[in-house]
Design a protein around this motif. Structure first.
Motif, PDB file in Angstrom:
ATOM      1  N   ALA A  30       0.786  -1.069   0.471  1.00 43.91           N
ATOM      2  CA  ALA A  30       0.018  -0.478   0.424  1.00 43.91           C
ATOM      3  C   ALA A  30       1.289   0.947   0.082  1.00 43.91           C
ATOM      4  CB  ALA A  30      -0.764  -0.195   1.381  1.00 43.91           C
ATOM      5  N   VAL A  31       0.237   2.593  -0.361  1.00 44.29           N
ATOM      6  CA  VAL A  31       0.784   3.644  -0.065  1.00 44.29           C
ATOM      7  C   VAL A  31       0.088   4.311   1.144  1.00 44.29           C
ATOM      8  CG1 VAL A  31       1.552   5.839  -1.300  1.00 44.29           C
ATOM      9  CG2 VAL A  31       0.856   3.438  -2.451  1.00 44.29           C
ATOM     10  N   ALA A  32       1.097   5.238   1.476  1.00 43.96           N
ATOM     11  CA  ALA A  32       0.068   5.945   3.617  1.00 43.96           C
ATOM     12  C   ALA A  32       0.439   7.673   3.017  1.00 43.96           C
ATOM     13  CB  ALA A  32       1.070   5.940   4.232  1.00 43.96           C
ATOM     14  N   VAL A  33      -0.757   7.928   3.096  1.00 43.78           N
ATOM     15  CA  VAL A  33      -0.986   9.074   3.024  1.00 43.78           C
ATOM     16  C   VAL A  33      -1.442  10.224   4.092  1.00 43.78           C
ATOM     17  CG1 VAL A  33      -2.701  11.061   1.776  1.00 43.78           C
ATOM     18  CG2 VAL A  33      -2.081   8.355   0.924  1.00 43.78           C
ATOM     19  N   MET A  34      -0.138  10.731   4.579  1.00 42.49           N
ATOM     20  CA  MET A  34       0.385  11.624   5.198  1.00 42.49           C
ATOM     21  C   MET A  34      -0.133  13.200   5.135  1.00 42.49           C
ATOM     22  SD  MET A  34       1.592   8.897   7.429  1.00 42.49           S
ATOM     23  CE  MET A  34       2.057  10.009   8.651  1.00 42.49           C
ATOM     24  N   ASP A  35      -0.400  13.541   6.205  1.00 41.97           N
ATOM     25  CA  ASP A  35      -0.832  15.051   6.350  1.00 41.97           C
ATOM     26  C   ASP A  35       0.213  15.832   6.865  1.00 41.97           C
ATOM     27  OD1 ASP A  35      -2.006  17.096   8.093  1.00 41.97           O
ATOM     28  OD2 ASP A  35      -3.560  17.261   5.824  1.00 41.97           O
ATOM     29  N   LEU A  36       0.751  16.939   5.677  1.00 37.87           N
ATOM     30  CA  LEU A  36       1.681  17.009   6.489  1.00 37.87           C
ATOM     31  C   LEU A  36       1.397  18.254   7.858  1.00 37.87           C
ATOM     32  CD1 LEU A  36       3.943  18.176   3.576  1.00 37.87           C
ATOM     33  CD2 LEU A  36       4.352  16.306   4.872  1.00 37.87           C
ATOM     34  N   LYS A  37       0.418  18.872   7.258  1.00 32.20           N
ATOM     35  CA  LYS A  37       0.038  20.078   8.692  1.00 32.20           C
ATOM     36  C   LYS A  37       0.086  19.490  10.253  1.00 32.20           C
ATOM     37  CE  LYS A  37      -2.606  23.886   9.174  1.00 32.20           C
ATOM     38  NZ  LYS A  37      -4.159  24.594   8.559  1.00 32.20           N
ATOM     39  N   SER A  38      -1.055  18.675  10.152  1.00 34.86           N
ATOM     40  CA  SER A  38      -1.693  18.181  10.914  1.00 34.86           C
ATOM     41  C   SER A  38      -0.684  16.746  11.907  1.00 34.86           C
ATOM     42  CB  SER A  38      -2.840  16.688  11.334  1.00 34.86           C
ATOM     43  OG  SER A  38      -2.789  15.740  10.588  1.00 34.86           O
ATOM     44  N   GLY A  39       0.235  15.906  10.620  1.00 34.86           N
ATOM     45  CA  GLY A  39       0.966  14.831  10.917  1.00 34.86           C
ATOM     46  C   GLY A  39       0.672  13.478  11.239  1.00 34.86           C
ATOM     47  N   LYS A  40      -1.009  13.704  10.635  1.00 37.87           N
ATOM     48  CA  LYS A  40      -1.566  12.740  11.359  1.00 37.87           C
ATOM     49  C   LYS A  40      -1.707  11.372   9.685  1.00 37.87           C
ATOM     50  CE  LYS A  40      -5.251  14.127  14.297  1.00 37.87           C
ATOM     51  NZ  LYS A  40      -6.192  14.291  14.525  1.00 37.87           N
ATOM     52  N   ASN A  41      -1.518   9.513   9.824  1.00 36.57           N
ATOM     53  CA  ASN A  41      -2.268   9.546   8.808  1.00 36.57           C
ATOM     54  C   ASN A  41      -3.517   9.491   8.143  1.00 36.57           C
ATOM     55  OD1 ASN A  41      -3.084   7.051   6.930  1.00 36.57           O
ATOM     56  ND2 ASN A  41      -1.371   5.740   8.248  1.00 36.57           N
ATOM     57  N   LEU A  42      -3.912  10.003   7.325  1.00 35.43           N
ATOM     58  CA  LEU A  42      -5.483  10.039   6.624  1.00 35.43           C
ATOM     59  C   LEU A  42      -5.560   8.699   5.962  1.00 35.43           C
ATOM     60  CD1 LEU A  42      -4.564  13.261   4.675  1.00 35.43           C
ATOM     61  CD2 LEU A  42      -5.204  12.929   7.079  1.00 35.43           C
ATOM     62  N   GLY A  43      -4.642   7.497   5.873  1.00 35.83           N
ATOM     63  CA  GLY A  43      -5.022   6.332   5.276  1.00 35.83           C
ATOM     64  C   GLY A  43      -3.978   5.290   4.068  1.00 35.83           C
ATOM     65  N   MET A  44      -4.467   4.302   3.682  1.00 34.65           N
ATOM     66  CA  MET A  44      -3.920   3.544   2.695  1.00 34.65           C
ATOM     67  C   MET A  44      -4.648   4.051   1.221  1.00 34.65           C
ATOM     68  SD  MET A  44      -1.608   0.996   4.888  1.00 34.65           S
ATOM     69  CE  MET A  44      -1.109   1.118   6.668  1.00 34.65           C
ATOM     70  N   ILE A  45      -3.959   3.502   0.651  1.00 35.31           N
ATOM     71  CA  ILE A  45      -4.286   3.230  -0.879  1.00 35.31           C
ATOM     72  C   ILE A  45      -3.600   2.077  -1.094  1.00 35.31           C
ATOM     73  CG2 ILE A  45      -3.829   3.843  -3.740  1.00 35.31           C
ATOM     74  CD1 ILE A  45      -3.109   6.999  -1.730  1.00 35.31           C
ATOM     75  N   PRO A  46      -4.311   1.310  -1.175  1.00 33.52           N
ATOM     76  CA  PRO A  46      -4.063  -0.667  -1.160  1.00 33.52           C
ATOM     77  C   PRO A  46      -3.462  -0.388  -3.219  1.00 33.52           C
ATOM     78  CG  PRO A  46      -6.596   0.019  -1.603  1.00 33.52           C
ATOM     79  CD  PRO A  46      -5.975   1.042  -0.934  1.00 33.52           C
ATOM     80  N   SER A  47      -2.172  -1.159  -3.070  1.00 33.61           N
ATOM     81  CA  SER A  47      -1.731  -1.604  -4.533  1.00 33.61           C
ATOM     82  C   SER A  47      -1.083  -2.541  -4.411  1.00 33.61           C
ATOM     83  CB  SER A  47      -0.619  -0.301  -4.124  1.00 33.61           C
ATOM     84  OG  SER A  47       0.904  -0.410  -3.325  1.00 33.61           O
ATOM     85  N   GLY A  48      -0.151  -2.758  -5.523  1.00 28.78           N
ATOM     86  CA  GLY A  48       0.650  -3.676  -6.095  1.00 28.78           C
ATOM     87  C   GLY A  48       0.932  -5.120  -4.960  1.00 28.78           C
ATOM     88  N   TRP A  49       1.572  -5.908  -4.978  1.00 30.57           N
ATOM     89  CA  TRP A  49       3.113  -6.389  -4.608  1.00 30.57           C
ATOM     90  C   TRP A  49       3.559  -6.303  -4.803  1.00 30.57           C
ATOM     91  CZ3 TRP A  49       6.394  -9.413  -5.301  1.00 30.57           C
ATOM     92  CH2 TRP A  49       6.988 -10.456  -3.997  1.00 30.57           C
ATOM     93  N   GLY A  50       4.257  -5.874  -3.066  1.00 26.95           N
ATOM     94  CA  GLY A  50       5.593  -5.346  -3.184  1.00 26.95           C
ATOM     95  C   GLY A  50       5.963  -3.818  -3.616  1.00 26.95           C
TER      96      GLY A  50
END
Length: 72
Positions: A30-50
């Protein structure tokens, strides 16, 4: 913040326009999406293997993920 999310971090990319950090997570496929201002993890985008690389296209906001596979 990032240490909790990125157990196996490989690639990183910044989207300064949207204030996001994208983190390729090999162990989560997956690809994690982080908010730079708050420092919070906004979630993960499923992606391919590896998933090892990530690239954000600033003009469109699209996120591309690259994968690594060991083909023996």
């Amino acid at each position: 913040m990032l240490a909790q999310t990125a157990r196996s971090t490989y690639g990183l990319d910044l989207d300064l326009k949207r204030k996001r950090l994208y983190v390729a997570l090999l162990g989560f496929n997956a690809v994690a999406v982080m908010d730079l201002k708050s420092g919070k993890n906004l979630g993960m985008i499923p992606s391919g293997w590896g998933t090892t690389r990530v690239k954000c296209i600033p003009s469109t906001g699209e996120v591309l993920a690259g994968e690594y596979r060991d083909w023996e």
